[in-house]
Scaffold this active site. Structure first.
Site, PDB file in Angstrom:
ATOM      1  N   SER A 123      19.586  25.893  19.152  1.00  0.00           N
ATOM      2  CA  SER A 123      18.912  25.951  20.324  1.00  0.00           C
ATOM      3  C   SER A 123      19.635  26.697  21.398  1.00  0.00           C
ATOM      4  O   SER A 123      20.598  27.779  21.077  1.00  0.00           O
ATOM      5  CB  SER A 123      18.398  24.461  20.785  1.00  0.00           C
ATOM      6  OG  SER A 123      17.502  24.672  21.894  1.00  0.00           O
ATOM      7  N   LYS A 141      13.445  28.720  21.344  1.00  0.00           N
ATOM      8  CA  LYS A 141      14.279  27.506  21.112  1.00  0.00           C
ATOM      9  C   LYS A 141      13.693  26.051  21.283  1.00  0.00           C
ATOM     10  O   LYS A 141      14.182  25.276  20.756  1.00  0.00           O
ATOM     11  CB  LYS A 141      15.423  27.956  22.051  1.00  0.00           C
ATOM     12  CG  LYS A 141      16.274  29.130  21.492  1.00  0.00           C
ATOM     13  CD  LYS A 141      16.851  29.038  20.079  1.00  0.00           C
ATOM     14  CE  LYS A 141      17.751  30.233  19.745  1.00  0.00           C
ATOM     15  NZ  LYS A 141      18.260  30.047  18.412  1.00  0.00           N
TER      16      LYS A 141
END
Length: 233
Positions: A123, A141
């Site tokens: 992420s 993300k």
């Protein structure tokens, strides 16, 4: 990592390459996939452009059992909201999210056979911390984080763990335009509570840990490796 089969998608540079070097030194058997074969890495390599070829057609040399799957490709598409097009969002989602989904689909049976495997996704601190000009990458993300948690719940009965590492700015080829000169590098250092931006090894170290048996009770987590940026002021 002796005796463990690990797939790394995107091991030719940056965090993926640093991770491959670390795992190779620890004795893992590596399988890599991406557009170019990683230099200095002994692996079974499968050439794959995630935007052009279905994973099932590219990931054809996987072992019957995988103990780890790591999906590294990402994007840094920074623009003011009004300059971001729907195609920008689609492209970021394709690389960051759908590529990860396709990879896991192709590896699903092999990772379940491990009965103790680990999937690691990536992420960004920008999914947690509101940052201007990051809306497209933040959307993508954030979807990775949702995928991480949902898959972790689904795979827990098979003792397969799923986690994501959320870095801040890291010195990779993809981020070179943000670290192009001494002024930019110094400014990047000062934005982080620990007074430096990240190295590929910083992020790869956490990913490598999540693949080991030492992390066998960690799943469904988004782990910030961000110099304190995500939580400190």
């Amino acid at each position: 990592m002796q005796g463990k089969n690990i797939l790394i998608v995107g091991a030719s540079s940056g965090i993926g390459h640093a991770l491959a070097e670390s795992l190779q030194a620890q004795g893992a058997t590596l399988f890599t996939a991406g557009r170019t074969q990683p230099e200095g890495i002994q692996s079974t390599h499968m050439t794959w452009d995630i935007t052009k070829t279905p994973a099932a057609d590219a990931l054809t040399q996987l072992p019957d059992t995988l103990h780890g799957v790591v999906y590294c490709p990402g994007t840094i598409n920074l623009k003011p909201f009004q300059r971001l097009t729907l195609d920008d969002y689609r492209s970021d989602l394709e690389v960051n999210v759908l590529g990860a989904v396709a990879t896991i689909h192709a590896c699903y049976a092999a990772i379940k056979k491990s009965k103790g495997g680990s999937i690691v996704l990536f992420s960004t601190v920008a999914a947690k911390l509101g940052m201007g000009m990051h809306s497209s990458v933040s959307v993508a993300k954030s979807a990775v984080e949702g995928l991480t948690k949902s898959l972790a719940a689904e795979l827990a009965p098979f003792n397969v763990r799923v986690n994501a590492v959320a870095p801040s700015l890291t010195d990779t080829p993809m981020a070179q335009f943000l670290l192009a000169d001494d002024t930019k590098r110094e400014a990047a250092n000062k934005r982080h509570p620990l007074n430096r931006y990240g190295s590929p090894q910083d992020i790869a170290g956490m990913a490598a840990y999540l693949l080991t048996d030492q992390a066998s009770w960690i799943t469904g987590q988004i782990i910030g490796v961000d110099g304190g940026m995500g939580t400190l002021k």
